[in-house]
Write a protein that holds these residues in place. Sequence first.
Motif, PDB file in Angstrom:
ATOM      1  N   PHE A   1      -2.718  -6.893  -7.930  1.00 33.85           N
ATOM      2  CA  PHE A   1      -3.531  -5.674  -7.839  1.00 33.85           C
ATOM      3  C   PHE A   1      -3.745  -5.266  -6.393  1.00 33.85           C
ATOM      4  CE2 PHE A   1      -7.950  -4.415  -6.886  1.00 33.85           C
ATOM      5  CZ  PHE A   1      -7.878  -3.102  -7.294  1.00 33.85           C
ATOM      6  N   VAL A   2      -3.995  -6.247  -5.516  1.00 34.68           N
ATOM      7  CA  VAL A   2      -4.212  -5.919  -4.105  1.00 34.68           C
ATOM      8  C   VAL A   2      -2.988  -5.212  -3.536  1.00 34.68           C
ATOM      9  CG1 VAL A   2      -4.569  -6.888  -1.806  1.00 34.68           C
ATOM     10  CG2 VAL A   2      -5.879  -7.766  -3.754  1.00 34.68           C
ATOM     11  N   GLY A   3      -1.803  -5.739  -3.865  1.00 41.17           N
ATOM     12  CA  GLY A   3      -0.583  -5.110  -3.352  1.00 41.17           C
ATOM     13  C   GLY A   3      -0.304  -3.771  -3.994  1.00 41.17           C
ATOM     14  N   VAL A   4      -0.393  -3.722  -5.326  1.00 35.13           N
ATOM     15  CA  VAL A   4      -0.113  -2.472  -6.033  1.00 35.13           C
ATOM     16  C   VAL A   4      -1.192  -1.432  -5.729  1.00 35.13           C
ATOM     17  CG1 VAL A   4       0.146  -1.411  -8.305  1.00 35.13           C
ATOM     18  CG2 VAL A   4       1.173  -3.637  -7.842  1.00 35.13           C
ATOM     19  N   GLY A   5      -2.453  -1.884  -5.600  1.00 37.76           N
ATOM     20  CA  GLY A   5      -3.534  -0.958  -5.301  1.00 37.76           C
ATOM     21  C   GLY A   5      -3.332  -0.237  -3.986  1.00 37.76           C
TER      22      GLY A   5
ATOM     23  N   LEU B   1      -0.467   0.484  -2.729  1.00 38.72           N
ATOM     24  CA  LEU B   1       0.639   1.431  -2.908  1.00 38.72           C
ATOM     25  C   LEU B   1       0.208   2.693  -3.655  1.00 38.72           C
ATOM     26  CD1 LEU B   1       3.565  -1.016  -3.833  1.00 38.72           C
ATOM     27  CD2 LEU B   1       3.147   0.097  -1.645  1.00 38.72           C
ATOM     28  N   VAL B   2      -0.734   2.553  -4.579  1.00 32.43           N
ATOM     29  CA  VAL B   2      -1.134   3.712  -5.385  1.00 32.43           C
ATOM     30  C   VAL B   2      -2.321   4.446  -4.790  1.00 32.43           C
ATOM     31  CG1 VAL B   2      -0.314   2.586  -7.476  1.00 32.43           C
ATOM     32  CG2 VAL B   2      -2.727   2.408  -6.870  1.00 32.43           C
ATOM     33  N   LEU B   3      -2.877   3.954  -3.671  1.00 27.60           N
ATOM     34  CA  LEU B   3      -4.058   4.588  -3.101  1.00 27.60           C
ATOM     35  C   LEU B   3      -3.775   6.031  -2.684  1.00 27.60           C
ATOM     36  CD1 LEU B   3      -6.950   4.537  -2.047  1.00 27.60           C
ATOM     37  CD2 LEU B   3      -6.081   3.558   0.087  1.00 27.60           C
ATOM     38  N   LEU B   4      -2.754   6.232  -1.875  1.00 23.40           N
ATOM     39  CA  LEU B   4      -2.448   7.586  -1.409  1.00 23.40           C
ATOM     40  C   LEU B   4      -2.028   8.515  -2.549  1.00 23.40           C
ATOM     41  CD1 LEU B   4      -0.663   6.918   2.004  1.00 23.40           C
ATOM     42  CD2 LEU B   4      -3.013   7.651   1.579  1.00 23.40           C
ATOM     43  N   PRO B   5      -1.161   8.067  -3.478  1.00 23.66           N
ATOM     44  CA  PRO B   5      -0.877   8.950  -4.620  1.00 23.66           C
ATOM     45  C   PRO B   5      -2.116   9.294  -5.441  1.00 23.66           C
ATOM     46  CG  PRO B   5       0.790   7.241  -4.468  1.00 23.66           C
ATOM     47  CD  PRO B   5      -0.285   6.883  -3.491  1.00 23.66           C
ATOM     48  N   LEU B   6      -3.045   8.344  -5.575  1.00 23.65           N
ATOM     49  CA  LEU B   6      -4.270   8.629  -6.319  1.00 23.65           C
ATOM     50  C   LEU B   6      -5.111   9.670  -5.594  1.00 23.65           C
ATOM     51  CD1 LEU B   6      -6.207   7.994  -8.652  1.00 23.65           C
ATOM     52  CD2 LEU B   6      -7.173   6.171  -7.247  1.00 23.65           C
ATOM     53  N   VAL B   7      -5.228   9.523  -4.278  1.00 21.18           N
ATOM     54  CA  VAL B   7      -5.979  10.507  -3.496  1.00 21.18           C
ATOM     55  C   VAL B   7      -5.330  11.885  -3.630  1.00 21.18           C
ATOM     56  CG1 VAL B   7      -6.601  11.198  -1.155  1.00 21.18           C
ATOM     57  CG2 VAL B   7      -6.914   8.830  -1.881  1.00 21.18           C
TER      58      VAL B   7
ATOM     59  N   VAL C   1     -13.198   3.788 -11.775  1.00 26.55           N
ATOM     60  CA  VAL C   1     -12.744   3.410 -13.115  1.00 26.55           C
ATOM     61  C   VAL C   1     -11.230   3.208 -13.131  1.00 26.55           C
ATOM     62  CG1 VAL C   1     -12.510   4.209 -15.491  1.00 26.55           C
ATOM     63  CG2 VAL C   1     -14.685   4.468 -14.301  1.00 26.55           C
ATOM     64  N   LEU C   2     -10.485   4.086 -12.468  1.00 25.81           N
ATOM     65  CA  LEU C   2      -9.029   3.949 -12.434  1.00 25.81           C
ATOM     66  C   LEU C   2      -8.615   2.667 -11.740  1.00 25.81           C
ATOM     67  CD1 LEU C   2      -7.842   7.600 -11.681  1.00 25.81           C
ATOM     68  CD2 LEU C   2      -7.616   6.329 -13.816  1.00 25.81           C
ATOM     69  N   TYR C   3      -9.245   2.366 -10.610  1.00 28.10           N
ATOM     70  CA  TYR C   3      -8.900   1.134  -9.910  1.00 28.10           C
ATOM     71  C   TYR C   3      -9.350  -0.090 -10.696  1.00 28.10           C
ATOM     72  CZ  TYR C   3      -6.724   2.497  -5.568  1.00 28.10           C
ATOM     73  OH  TYR C   3      -5.811   2.931  -4.642  1.00 28.10           O
ATOM     74  N   GLY C   4     -10.491   0.019 -11.374  1.00 25.31           N
ATOM     75  CA  GLY C   4     -10.915  -1.094 -12.211  1.00 25.31           C
ATOM     76  C   GLY C   4      -9.954  -1.346 -13.357  1.00 25.31           C
ATOM     77  N   LEU C   5      -9.477  -0.257 -13.985  1.00 23.90           N
ATOM     78  CA  LEU C   5      -8.497  -0.419 -15.054  1.00 23.90           C
ATOM     79  C   LEU C   5      -7.189  -0.989 -14.537  1.00 23.90           C
ATOM     80  CD1 LEU C   5      -9.018   2.838 -17.162  1.00 23.90           C
ATOM     81  CD2 LEU C   5      -9.529   0.481 -17.839  1.00 23.90           C
ATOM     82  N   LEU C   6      -6.794  -0.592 -13.313  1.00 21.06           N
ATOM     83  CA  LEU C   6      -5.575  -1.137 -12.725  1.00 21.06           C
ATOM     84  C   LEU C   6      -5.713  -2.633 -12.490  1.00 21.06           C
ATOM     85  CD1 LEU C   6      -2.771  -0.754 -11.461  1.00 21.06           C
ATOM     86  CD2 LEU C   6      -3.930  -0.216  -9.300  1.00 21.06           C
TER      87      LEU C   6
END
Length: 375
Positions: free
Chosen positions: A16-20, A22-28, A45-50
């Motif tokens: 999750f730390v690595g994938v999180g 990577l998806v931070l900028l696309p999520l923003v 909630v999205l990050y918690g579900l991830l």
Amino acid sequence: MLSSYWESIRTGFFAFVGVGALVLLPLVALHYYRFGRVEPRRALVLYGLLAYGLVALALIFLPFPARSQVCQGEQMLSTTPFQWVTDVRNNLAATGRSGLPAVVTSSAFVQQAFNVALFVPLGVVLRKSYGRGPLTVVAIGFALSLAVEVVQYTGNFGVYPCPYRISDVDDLISNTGGALLGWVLAPAALVVPAVPPSADSAAPAGTVTVPRRVVGLMADLLVLLVISRLVLPEEPGWFLAAAVALRVALPSLTGGRTAGGWLLRYQVRRADGAWANPARIAVRELFGVTGFLAYAVLVSPALGTWGDLAVVALVLLGAFAVPVFRRDQRGWHERISGTRAVSTAIAEPGPGGPAQGGEPLQRRSTAREPQPDRR
């Protein structure tokens, strides 16, 4: 058994730390495209579900065995409901133990307890964050659990020639029950936020987003650099004078616009949308970019590295990072000065009137007002 569970949880968390990251900028970018800001509760909630999904997948599928360790002739499908009760009895008989402590510490019971606990967060989030009812939660929990069992029974869709995990109807029952248990416990989950509706998540019409203001700021700094290099003497005092002229004097004369504001079509107004006087603009710049430039030129040479890092962090957080999550997108320098950036693409307010850009546009009624009877 417990050590293998914790190892899988740790692997899922590190994933999750690595994938999180990577998806931070696309999520923003996705949030900005949809809402004009990053809604913090939706992001949480999205990050918690991830995080939950990656940890759950690690618990379900890890560790991956070697291909030579599969296809050993074991029965990898169990269709007998509540077979785990018989397994608990067999565990107790094999160890010669009895009583409740022996039951809850037996491997068969612990495995089913983990299967229940695995889907409890799903039920909590579905009810607390998304307002789903018990039937929907049961259906979603059952569908996800069935999908997992199908993947396991097919050897991860053919990656392995044989399944390496038993596909068990008891897992379907336990996972679905865990989702329902999470729905029951959801009101007690105080740290899980409710996802607001789209209307409450979006920034008001005409709000100037942080990326838009950053591009405008970069345009202002580019103009400032060109002027300081080509026109002004190479002295810090002249550089600051040009910065004040560009960021304070020019907006005071042009209704709150800088060079970047003209380019990106926004202007600085008072918080209520009225014209911002020079004093408000000066205070805004003192606690904003112009004040930071003055610090960099006059104060920074006398301080150490830690002082510079503290000031940079304060400016970045207060002026750019925190406003990303606010509906009005206002930084601390704007809240102190009572100003905000207003889009000029929606309205062109006069010097004395309020701007239309920062508030949701009100629909005009098409019904005609009643006229007095003149007969």
